[in-house]
Structure formats: structure tokens, C-alpha cells
Design a protein around this motif. Sequence first.
Motif, PDB file in Angstrom:
ATOM      1  N   VAL A 144      -9.810  -6.037  -0.797  1.00 60.15           N
ATOM      2  CA  VAL A 144     -10.316  -4.861  -0.086  1.00 60.15           C
ATOM      3  C   VAL A 144     -11.749  -4.551  -0.522  1.00 60.15           C
ATOM      4  O   VAL A 144     -12.604  -4.230   0.300  1.00 60.15           O
ATOM      5  N   PRO A 200      -8.808   0.738  -4.983  1.00 59.67           N
ATOM      6  CA  PRO A 200      -8.596  -0.540  -4.295  1.00 59.67           C
ATOM      7  C   PRO A 200      -8.979  -1.734  -5.164  1.00 59.67           C
ATOM      8  O   PRO A 200      -9.832  -1.636  -6.037  1.00 59.67           O
ATOM      9  N   PHE A 259       0.840  -1.195   0.000  1.00 59.24           N
ATOM     10  CA  PHE A 259       0.000   0.000   0.000  1.00 59.24           C
ATOM     11  C   PHE A 259       0.875   1.245   0.000  1.00 59.24           C
ATOM     12  O   PHE A 259       1.828   1.358   0.762  1.00 59.24           O
ATOM     13  N   SER A 270     -14.330  -2.417  -7.636  1.00 50.91           N
ATOM     14  CA  SER A 270     -13.105  -1.811  -8.160  1.00 50.91           C
ATOM     15  C   SER A 270     -13.320  -1.291  -9.575  1.00 50.91           C
ATOM     16  O   SER A 270     -12.932  -0.166  -9.912  1.00 50.91           O
TER      17      SER A 270
END
Length: 147
Positions: free
Chosen positions: A66, A62, A41, A72
Amino acid sequence: MIDVHRVNVWVHDQQAALEFWTAAVGFELRADATFPELGGFRWLTVGPPGGRGPELVLMAIPEPPVVTRAQSDLIREVTAQGLAGAVYLATDDVRRDHALLAARGVEFTEEPEARPYGLDAGFRDPSGNQIRLTQTPTQTPPDGAPR
């Protein structure tokens, strides 16, 4: 007193976003940290030079796990279409900064135009986010002349 410190901006490519916001818009890098323990990250922020104003968090869209793949893809799609919100930048001289940014390669979607709230121009970042460059009537150009 509560104040705005950071605002999230979804980006498709953090490096391209960093180059755009620093080289083209003229913001400074505020933070750039990668966390291997969080799967690589990257926390990336930029803001106006000299520490003025809030920071933009250039947040990578993301991916699973996640969010779901569908989520996404949806974030990526609405961002690319300029529908994920807008960033409003204030200036004391829209025409001057429009010329400066255009000379740095920023492609404007709307040229400076008088609106009820002041002078305004629009452009997009490399991810498609809408950016508004606005001069309100209370923001007088350095030479004092109306624009």
C-alpha cells in the motif's frame, strides 16, 4: 450542510487502541469489520457514547504494498512522537474528566491548566497520538460553578 463524520487516527496496534479508547476514555465501539478479500484489512471505529459526535477511525499504519517500507516507518515514527496531528476532545468539566480518565489509567502529559481558549489538559494514546481535553468558556460544568 457539511459536517464531520469520521477522523482518521493512525495506530500501531488496533486492539490496544480499541481497549484504550473504550475502557480508558469511555468511547463506544461503532464498527469493527475485517475484510479477508482486502488482505485482512480491519475497519475499526469508536466514538462518544450514544452515537454523539464524529467517529475516530483507528487505522492500522499501512504496510507495503500500500505504501513503501520507508513511508510506513515514517508514519509509525511521527505517530509515536505525537507529530501526526492531535485529537481534540470537548468536555463541560476538564477537572472531573481528568480525574476520571486518570483513575482509568490514562497518563496525562499536561495537567488541567487555564489557557486563553479555556481549560485544557493533554495525554497520549498507546500509539503516541496527542489528545487534548478542552473545556471552552462556553461549556459550563453541570453545577454551574467556574472551574
